[in-house]
Design an enzyme around this catalytic site. Structure first.
Site, PDB file in Angstrom:
ATOM      1  N   SER A  10      70.738 -88.537 -67.411  1.00  0.00           N
ATOM      2  CA  SER A  10      70.160 -89.084 -68.535  1.00  0.00           C
ATOM      3  C   SER A  10      69.990 -90.823 -68.047  1.00  0.00           C
ATOM      4  O   SER A  10      70.543 -91.440 -67.304  1.00  0.00           O
ATOM      5  CB  SER A  10      70.933 -89.354 -69.748  1.00  0.00           C
ATOM      6  N   GLU A  12      69.118 -94.746 -69.304  1.00  0.00           N
ATOM      7  CA  GLU A  12      68.868 -95.757 -70.402  1.00  0.00           C
ATOM      8  C   GLU A  12      67.828 -96.880 -70.155  1.00  0.00           C
ATOM      9  O   GLU A  12      67.903 -97.644 -68.833  1.00  0.00           O
ATOM     10  CB  GLU A  12      70.312 -96.271 -70.643  1.00  0.00           C
ATOM     11  N   ALA A  46      72.557-106.088 -81.171  1.00  0.00           N
ATOM     12  CA  ALA A  46      73.138-106.174 -82.377  1.00  0.00           C
ATOM     13  C   ALA A  46      72.655-107.180 -83.538  1.00  0.00           C
ATOM     14  O   ALA A  46      71.820-108.212 -83.347  1.00  0.00           O
ATOM     15  CB  ALA A  46      74.686-106.966 -81.968  1.00  0.00           C
ATOM     16  N   HIS A  72      69.708 -96.430 -79.363  1.00  0.00           N
ATOM     17  CA  HIS A  72      71.083 -96.800 -79.781  1.00  0.00           C
ATOM     18  C   HIS A  72      70.986 -97.531 -81.035  1.00  0.00           C
ATOM     19  O   HIS A  72      69.840 -97.894 -81.532  1.00  0.00           O
ATOM     20  CB  HIS A  72      71.375 -97.702 -78.779  1.00  0.00           C
ATOM     21  N   GLY A 103      78.530-102.620 -81.489  1.00  0.00           N
ATOM     22  CA  GLY A 103      77.578-103.932 -81.179  1.00  0.00           C
ATOM     23  C   GLY A 103      78.443-105.099 -80.816  1.00  0.00           C
ATOM     24  O   GLY A 103      79.601-105.080 -81.405  1.00  0.00           O
ATOM     25  N   ASP A 104      77.847-106.182 -80.456  1.00  0.00           N
ATOM     26  CA  ASP A 104      78.808-107.460 -80.241  1.00  0.00           C
ATOM     27  C   ASP A 104      77.940-108.501 -80.950  1.00  0.00           C
ATOM     28  O   ASP A 104      76.482-108.489 -80.459  1.00  0.00           O
ATOM     29  CB  ASP A 104      78.919-107.681 -78.639  1.00  0.00           C
ATOM     30  N   ALA A 118      82.533 -98.896 -84.875  1.00  0.00           N
ATOM     31  CA  ALA A 118      81.455 -97.883 -84.539  1.00  0.00           C
ATOM     32  C   ALA A 118      81.882 -96.572 -85.224  1.00  0.00           C
ATOM     33  O   ALA A 118      80.969 -95.600 -85.885  1.00  0.00           O
ATOM     34  CB  ALA A 118      81.281 -97.312 -83.045  1.00  0.00           C
ATOM     35  N   TYR A 140      85.464 -96.331 -72.925  1.00  0.00           N
ATOM     36  CA  TYR A 140      85.463 -97.338 -71.866  1.00  0.00           C
ATOM     37  C   TYR A 140      86.877 -96.983 -71.039  1.00  0.00           C
ATOM     38  O   TYR A 140      88.093 -97.202 -71.445  1.00  0.00           O
ATOM     39  CB  TYR A 140      86.087 -98.584 -72.723  1.00  0.00           C
ATOM     40  N   HIS A 144      88.413-101.196 -73.445  1.00  0.00           N
ATOM     41  CA  HIS A 144      87.462-102.178 -74.026  1.00  0.00           C
ATOM     42  C   HIS A 144      88.179-103.477 -74.248  1.00  0.00           C
ATOM     43  O   HIS A 144      89.278-103.791 -74.202  1.00  0.00           O
ATOM     44  CB  HIS A 144      87.120-101.543 -75.706  1.00  0.00           C
ATOM     45  N   LYS A 160      87.022 -92.058 -83.484  1.00  0.00           N
ATOM     46  CA  LYS A 160      85.511 -92.045 -83.555  1.00  0.00           C
ATOM     47  C   LYS A 160      84.918 -90.605 -83.179  1.00  0.00           C
ATOM     48  O   LYS A 160      83.908 -90.332 -83.954  1.00  0.00           O
ATOM     49  CB  LYS A 160      85.217 -93.046 -82.584  1.00  0.00           C
ATOM     50  N   GLN A 171      81.077 -96.898 -70.482  1.00  0.00           N
ATOM     51  CA  GLN A 171      81.175 -98.044 -69.821  1.00  0.00           C
ATOM     52  C   GLN A 171      80.942 -97.905 -68.459  1.00  0.00           C
ATOM     53  O   GLN A 171      81.440 -96.979 -67.779  1.00  0.00           O
ATOM     54  CB  GLN A 171      81.900 -99.140 -70.234  1.00  0.00           C
ATOM     55  N   PHE A 211      77.686-109.662 -65.687  1.00  0.00           N
ATOM     56  CA  PHE A 211      77.753-108.785 -66.786  1.00  0.00           C
ATOM     57  C   PHE A 211      79.185-108.191 -66.916  1.00  0.00           C
ATOM     58  O   PHE A 211      79.514-107.938 -67.972  1.00  0.00           O
ATOM     59  CB  PHE A 211      76.554-107.915 -66.680  1.00  0.00           C
ATOM     60  N   HIS A 261      74.764 -90.799 -66.412  1.00  0.00           N
ATOM     61  CA  HIS A 261      73.931 -91.488 -67.342  1.00  0.00           C
ATOM     62  C   HIS A 261      73.822 -92.916 -66.567  1.00  0.00           C
ATOM     63  O   HIS A 261      74.581 -93.672 -66.189  1.00  0.00           O
ATOM     64  CB  HIS A 261      74.641 -91.944 -68.678  1.00  0.00           C
TER      65      HIS A 261
HETATM   66  P1  FAD Z   1      84.001 -99.452 -81.309  1.00  0.00           P
HETATM   67  O1  FAD Z   1      84.003 -98.117 -80.820  1.00  0.00           O
HETATM   68  O2  FAD Z   1      84.231 -99.887 -82.658  1.00  0.00           O
HETATM   69  O3  FAD Z   1      85.290-100.271 -80.476  1.00  0.00           O
HETATM   70  C1  FAD Z   1      85.250-101.625 -80.588  1.00  0.00           C
HETATM   71  C2  FAD Z   1      86.648-102.171 -80.391  1.00  0.00           C
HETATM   72  O4  FAD Z   1      87.301-101.935 -81.493  1.00  0.00           O
HETATM   73  C3  FAD Z   1      87.576-101.400 -79.283  1.00  0.00           C
HETATM   74  O5  FAD Z   1      88.253-102.531 -78.720  1.00  0.00           O
HETATM   75  C4  FAD Z   1      88.450-100.681 -80.212  1.00  0.00           C
HETATM   76  O6  FAD Z   1      89.646-100.184 -79.548  1.00  0.00           O
HETATM   77  C5  FAD Z   1      88.709-101.232 -81.349  1.00  0.00           C
HETATM   78  N1  FAD Z   1      88.866-100.676 -82.580  1.00  0.00           N
HETATM   79  C6  FAD Z   1      88.066 -99.586 -83.058  1.00  0.00           C
HETATM   80  N2  FAD Z   1      88.431 -98.930 -84.276  1.00  0.00           N
HETATM   81  C7  FAD Z   1      89.389-100.058 -84.709  1.00  0.00           C
HETATM   82  C8  FAD Z   1      90.361 -99.881 -85.693  1.00  0.00           C
HETATM   83  N3  FAD Z   1      90.016 -98.971 -86.655  1.00  0.00           N
HETATM   84  N4  FAD Z   1      91.354-100.987 -85.877  1.00  0.00           N
HETATM   85  C9  FAD Z   1      91.541-101.847 -84.980  1.00  0.00           C
HETATM   86  N5  FAD Z   1      90.339-101.811 -83.729  1.00  0.00           N
HETATM   87  C10 FAD Z   1      89.655-100.746 -83.624  1.00  0.00           C
HETATM   88  N6  FAD Z   1      75.832-102.890 -77.420  1.00  0.00           N
HETATM   89  C11 FAD Z   1      74.680-103.117 -78.249  1.00  0.00           C
HETATM   90  O7  FAD Z   1      74.926-104.163 -78.809  1.00  0.00           O
HETATM   91  N7  FAD Z   1      73.305-102.387 -78.005  1.00  0.00           N
HETATM   92  C12 FAD Z   1      73.634-101.360 -77.355  1.00  0.00           C
HETATM   93  O8  FAD Z   1      72.439-100.578 -77.320  1.00  0.00           O
HETATM   94  C13 FAD Z   1      74.560-100.993 -76.620  1.00  0.00           C
HETATM   95  N8  FAD Z   1      74.731 -99.913 -76.059  1.00  0.00           N
HETATM   96  C14 FAD Z   1      75.888 -99.412 -75.393  1.00  0.00           C
HETATM   97  C15 FAD Z   1      75.919 -98.270 -74.644  1.00  0.00           C
HETATM   98  C16 FAD Z   1      76.734 -97.964 -74.094  1.00  0.00           C
HETATM   99  C17 FAD Z   1      77.142 -96.447 -73.243  1.00  0.00           C
HETATM  100  C18 FAD Z   1      77.980 -98.633 -74.054  1.00  0.00           C
HETATM  101  C19 FAD Z   1      79.340 -98.187 -73.447  1.00  0.00           C
HETATM  102  C20 FAD Z   1      78.180 -99.544 -74.627  1.00  0.00           C
HETATM  103  C21 FAD Z   1      77.037-100.135 -75.489  1.00  0.00           C
HETATM  104  N9  FAD Z   1      77.004-101.181 -76.007  1.00  0.00           N
HETATM  105  C22 FAD Z   1      75.740-101.699 -76.831  1.00  0.00           C
HETATM  106  C23 FAD Z   1      78.022-102.387 -76.033  1.00  0.00           C
HETATM  107  C24 FAD Z   1      78.949-102.151 -77.162  1.00  0.00           C
HETATM  108  O9  FAD Z   1      78.200-102.552 -78.375  1.00  0.00           O
HETATM  109  C25 FAD Z   1      80.136-102.883 -77.087  1.00  0.00           C
HETATM  110  O10 FAD Z   1      80.981-102.636 -76.026  1.00  0.00           O
HETATM  111  C26 FAD Z   1      81.068-103.329 -78.351  1.00  0.00           C
HETATM  112  O11 FAD Z   1      81.986-104.172 -77.908  1.00  0.00           O
HETATM  113  C27 FAD Z   1      81.730-101.999 -78.723  1.00  0.00           C
HETATM  114  O12 FAD Z   1      80.988-101.289 -79.271  1.00  0.00           O
HETATM  115  P2  FAD Z   1      81.723 -99.697 -79.457  1.00  0.00           P
HETATM  116  O13 FAD Z   1      80.711 -98.977 -80.319  1.00  0.00           O
HETATM  117  O14 FAD Z   1      82.136 -99.038 -78.340  1.00  0.00           O
HETATM  118  O15 FAD Z   1      82.803-100.066 -80.895  1.00  0.00           O
END
Ligand code: FAD
Length: 285
Positions: A10, A12, A46, A72, A103-104, A118, A140, A144, A160, A171, A211, A261
């Site tokens: 795949s 991206e 984001a 995404h 997202g960030d 997420a 991750y 993360h 999740k 990642q 990055f 991917h």
């Molecule tokens: P989450 O799964 O929510 O995790 C984020 C952090 O929160 C982690 O440290 C986790 O341990 C912690 N956490 C989760 N749940 C809890 C809880 N209940 N209590 C306390 N802590 C918790 N970013 C973009 O903006 N746009 C994109 O299109 C994009 N595409 C991506 C594609 C891939 C394949 C990857 C790996 C990353 C991508 N990202 C993208 C980056 C991503 O948005 C960031 O890494 C972001 O910081 C975390 O997103 P996540 O969905 O993994 O978050």
């Protein structure tokens, strides 16, 4: 004849914001479509900053290639009404797969919006649309960067997935042991969804270093030092980068990764060279 064990590919893309970028993208995805990938995906800024660009790119790519293309979707700083409208649009356009993310946002803005993690987005999409979408989430292997610790990160990943994810993409990383360790840990927790390793081709060391610092991906010291020694010699950087990443992919596949991917950065060549050297073009996917 199709071999169901053949590794799946795949690719991206990010949604181009400039006219020139938009003009160039069709050539890139047309070339990559020849590799018969399982799907393409398009990133999302984001807070919805690329919302229309993402949607347009997804529509164009799937129309031109006939290949399933997933937007995404990041939830941080979004509200439910907004995301509900977007999900409806996606459904109306026949989109069947979403990569669901937190997202960030710039520091200090993380608390804004109706979603924190997420997992909240996965819950929301399942509540709103049932099983319509195949949901992919992020993983991750090297932890993360904001996780309390590795164990808690695994806990949150497992939660999740259990909330309704069908697959995960990692990642990028350069140490295959990190991936296998992560997969073993989540399998031990009873999570059996496919976990696709995210692969970052090495083409530009300065950008890669910047990055990697931001997203917490480790460049092994020996790789870093070798890349640094090339200075501005981009041919040598690309040749060495190709060798390192091709070997990484081979090790991952040899040890059971279900596919690869690629983070293409909207360039086809580095990815097609790797796939070709792995002899995956005609794998019968
Ligand atoms: P989450 O799964 O929510 O995790 C984020 C952090 O929160 C982690 O440290 C986790 O341990 C912690 N956490 C989760 N749940 C809890 C809880 N209940 N209590 C306390 N802590 C918790 N970013 C973009 O903006 N746009 C994109 O299109 C994009 N595409 C991506 C594609 C891939 C394949 C990857 C790996 C990353 C991508 N990202 C993208 C980056 C991503 O948005 C960031 O890494 C972001 O910081 C975390 O997103 P996540 O969905 O993994 O978050």
């Amino acid at each position: 004849m199709s071999d169901s064990r053949a590794p799946e590919l795949s690719f991206e893309f990010f949604p181009p914001r400039t006219e020139a970028g938009r003009d160039r993208l069709p050539e890139v995805y047309t070339k990559l479509a020849e590799l018969d990938p399982r799907f393409f995906s398009v990133t999302f800024g984001a807070g919805g900053t690329t919302r229309d660009f993402t949607f347009d790119a997804v529509k164009n790519i799937s129309r031109d290639t006939g290949i399933c293309t997933a937007p995404h979707l990041s939830c941080v700083a979004s509200d439910k009404a907004d995301l509900r409208r977007l999900l409806t649009q996606y459904r109306e356009h026949g989109i069947k797969r979403i990569v669901a993310l937190r997202g960030d946002m710039p520091s200090g803005m993380l608390g804004l919006g109706e979603f924190r993690y997420a997992r909240d987005l996965v819950d929301f999409i399942r509540e709103e649309t049932g099983d319509h979408f195949d949901l992919t989430v992020a993983a991750y292997p090297e932890c993360h960067p904001q996780a309390q610790n590795f164990e808690r990160d695994i806990d949150h990943f497992v939660d999740k997935v259990r909330a309704g994810a069908d697959m995960a993409i990692t990642q990028y990383f350069f140490n295959p042991d990190a991936y296998h360790h992560f997969v073993d840990r989540v399998r031990a927790r009873g999570v059996d969804v496919p976990i696709l390793p995210g692969i970052m081709p090495i083409t530009n060391y300065t950008k890669l270093a910047r990055f990697s610092e931001m997203c917490g991906a480790e460049i092994p010291r020996w790789v870093r030092r070798q890349l640094e020694s090339y200075g501005d010699d981009s041919d040598s950087i690309q040749a060495f980068g190709h060798e390192v990443v091709t070997r990484l992919c081979q090790q991952l596949l040899d040890q059971g990764a279900p596919g690869l991917h690629f983070y293409t950065l909207n360039q086809a060549e580095a990815c097609t060279r790797i796939v070709s050297d792995l002899s995956l073009e005609k794998a019968g996917r």
